[in-house]
Design a protein around this motif. Sequence first.
Motif, PDB file in Angstrom:
ATOM      1  N   LEU A   1       0.823  -1.208   0.000  1.00  0.00           N
ATOM      2  CA  LEU A   1       0.000   0.000   0.000  1.00  0.00           C
ATOM      3  C   LEU A   1       0.857   1.257   0.000  1.00  0.00           C
ATOM      4  O   LEU A   1       1.743   1.411   0.841  1.00  0.00           O
ATOM      5  CB  LEU A   1      -0.905  -0.009   1.239  1.00  0.00           C
ATOM      6  CG  LEU A   1      -1.733   1.229   1.520  1.00  0.00           C
ATOM      7  CD1 LEU A   1      -2.763   1.458   0.432  1.00  0.00           C
ATOM      8  CD2 LEU A   1      -2.407   1.107   2.881  1.00  0.00           C
ATOM      9  N   GLN A   2       0.581   2.131  -0.954  1.00  0.00           N
ATOM     10  CA  GLN A   2       1.128   3.486  -0.911  1.00  0.00           C
ATOM     11  C   GLN A   2      -0.039   4.391  -0.556  1.00  0.00           C
ATOM     12  O   GLN A   2      -0.929   4.597  -1.369  1.00  0.00           O
ATOM     13  CB  GLN A   2       1.737   3.907  -2.239  1.00  0.00           C
ATOM     14  CG  GLN A   2       2.343   5.309  -2.149  1.00  0.00           C
ATOM     15  CD  GLN A   2       3.155   5.683  -3.367  1.00  0.00           C
ATOM     16  OE1 GLN A   2       3.592   4.820  -4.121  1.00  0.00           O
ATOM     17  NE2 GLN A   2       3.376   6.967  -3.545  1.00  0.00           N
ATOM     18  N   PRO A   3      -0.055   4.893   0.682  1.00  0.00           N
ATOM     19  CA  PRO A   3      -1.179   5.728   1.116  1.00  0.00           C
ATOM     20  C   PRO A   3      -1.377   6.936   0.214  1.00  0.00           C
ATOM     21  O   PRO A   3      -0.427   7.448  -0.383  1.00  0.00           O
ATOM     22  CB  PRO A   3      -0.779   6.158   2.533  1.00  0.00           C
ATOM     23  CG  PRO A   3       0.170   5.095   2.989  1.00  0.00           C
ATOM     24  CD  PRO A   3       0.921   4.671   1.745  1.00  0.00           C
ATOM     25  N   ALA A   4      -2.628   7.384   0.134  1.00  0.00           N
ATOM     26  CA  ALA A   4      -2.976   8.501  -0.744  1.00  0.00           C
ATOM     27  C   ALA A   4      -2.237   9.779  -0.386  1.00  0.00           C
ATOM     28  O   ALA A   4      -2.015  10.623  -1.249  1.00  0.00           O
ATOM     29  CB  ALA A   4      -4.490   8.755  -0.685  1.00  0.00           C
ATOM     30  N   ASP A   5      -1.803   9.919   0.852  1.00  0.00           N
ATOM     31  CA  ASP A   5      -1.095  11.139   1.240  1.00  0.00           C
ATOM     32  C   ASP A   5       0.384  11.107   0.855  1.00  0.00           C
ATOM     33  O   ASP A   5       1.146  12.002   1.149  1.00  0.00           O
ATOM     34  CB  ASP A   5      -1.257  11.427   2.736  1.00  0.00           C
ATOM     35  CG  ASP A   5      -0.729  10.314   3.619  1.00  0.00           C
ATOM     36  OD1 ASP A   5      -0.341   9.248   3.095  1.00  0.00           O
ATOM     37  OD2 ASP A   5      -0.721  10.503   4.850  1.00  0.00           O
ATOM     38  N   VAL A   6       0.807  10.030   0.146  1.00  0.00           N
ATOM     39  CA  VAL A   6       2.158   9.924  -0.395  1.00  0.00           C
ATOM     40  C   VAL A   6       2.015   9.984  -1.904  1.00  0.00           C
ATOM     41  O   VAL A   6       1.192   9.293  -2.483  1.00  0.00           O
ATOM     42  CB  VAL A   6       2.817   8.605   0.033  1.00  0.00           C
ATOM     43  CG1 VAL A   6       4.194   8.445  -0.598  1.00  0.00           C
ATOM     44  CG2 VAL A   6       2.919   8.519   1.561  1.00  0.00           C
ATOM     45  N   SER A   7       2.819  10.801  -2.565  1.00  0.00           N
ATOM     46  CA  SER A   7       2.708  10.958  -4.017  1.00  0.00           C
ATOM     47  C   SER A   7       2.750   9.622  -4.720  1.00  0.00           C
ATOM     48  O   SER A   7       3.692   8.854  -4.554  1.00  0.00           O
ATOM     49  CB  SER A   7       3.841  11.829  -4.552  1.00  0.00           C
ATOM     50  OG  SER A   7       3.762  13.112  -3.993  1.00  0.00           O
ATOM     51  N   PRO A   8       1.708   9.290  -5.518  1.00  0.00           N
ATOM     52  CA  PRO A   8       1.682   7.995  -6.212  1.00  0.00           C
ATOM     53  C   PRO A   8       2.740   7.906  -7.290  1.00  0.00           C
ATOM     54  O   PRO A   8       2.981   8.849  -8.015  1.00  0.00           O
ATOM     55  CB  PRO A   8       0.263   7.918  -6.796  1.00  0.00           C
ATOM     56  CG  PRO A   8      -0.272   9.282  -6.759  1.00  0.00           C
ATOM     57  CD  PRO A   8       0.510  10.070  -5.755  1.00  0.00           C
ATOM     58  N   ALA A   9       3.351   6.725  -7.365  1.00  0.00           N
ATOM     59  CA  ALA A   9       4.343   6.459  -8.397  1.00  0.00           C
ATOM     60  C   ALA A   9       3.841   5.371  -9.332  1.00  0.00           C
ATOM     61  O   ALA A   9       4.590   4.857 -10.123  1.00  0.00           O
ATOM     62  CB  ALA A   9       5.662   6.036  -7.738  1.00  0.00           C
ATOM     63  N   TYR A  10       2.575   5.012  -9.195  1.00  0.00           N
ATOM     64  CA  TYR A  10       2.006   3.956 -10.041  1.00  0.00           C
ATOM     65  C   TYR A  10       0.708   4.450 -10.638  1.00  0.00           C
ATOM     66  O   TYR A  10      -0.075   5.111  -9.974  1.00  0.00           O
ATOM     67  CB  TYR A  10       1.738   2.672  -9.239  1.00  0.00           C
ATOM     68  CG  TYR A  10       1.278   1.542 -10.112  1.00  0.00           C
ATOM     69  CD1 TYR A  10       2.201   0.706 -10.697  1.00  0.00           C
ATOM     70  CD2 TYR A  10      -0.055   1.351 -10.387  1.00  0.00           C
ATOM     71  CE1 TYR A  10       1.799  -0.322 -11.524  1.00  0.00           C
ATOM     72  CE2 TYR A  10      -0.479   0.336 -11.229  1.00  0.00           C
ATOM     73  CZ  TYR A  10       0.445  -0.500 -11.788  1.00  0.00           C
ATOM     74  OH  TYR A  10       0.053  -1.504 -12.631  1.00  0.00           O
ATOM     75  N   GLY A  11       0.452   4.065 -11.844  1.00  0.00           N
ATOM     76  CA  GLY A  11      -0.851   4.310 -12.457  1.00  0.00           C
ATOM     77  C   GLY A  11      -0.935   5.627 -13.092  1.00  0.00           C
ATOM     78  O   GLY A  11      -1.823   6.150 -13.566  1.00  0.00           O
TER      79      GLY A  11
END
Length: 143
Positions: free
Chosen positions: A133-143
């Motif tokens: 899980l990459q929480p929403a409050d961390v800049s996404p690096a996927y998708g």
Amino acid sequence: MKRQGPPAGSYLGLTTVVVRDYDEAIGFYLNVLGFELLEDTPLGDGRRWVTVRPRGARETALLLARANGPEQEARVGDQTGGRVGLFLHTDDFTRDYERLLAAGVVFEEAPRSEPYGQVVVFRDLYGNRWDLLQPADVSPAYG
């Protein structure tokens, strides 16, 4: 009666994962998931105190406890009744997803975006279900 929370500075220190074999489990957590070994202390009678945690983590770690007897052996790989029971947070979803995929980790689905972040369900070497899980409050690096 007023409920009181935990004292300031409290945190969850360890959670137990029941395993079939100490060395097999250590190999998976270190070589596949990239965790670090904190402690591996013999306790006598073949028992050991083995703790691992994700590199860089400061608080919570896993206690790898070898199953002792048929009841515990039956729980290996299904400690949470088939639910996701462990949540591995990341600051770079793509990096960690691709690394785990290359290491042969079994994923149950394609990565997906949820309101709470980027997530994918995987299984450890015994079948326990995890979320990467990459929480929403961390800049996404996927998708």
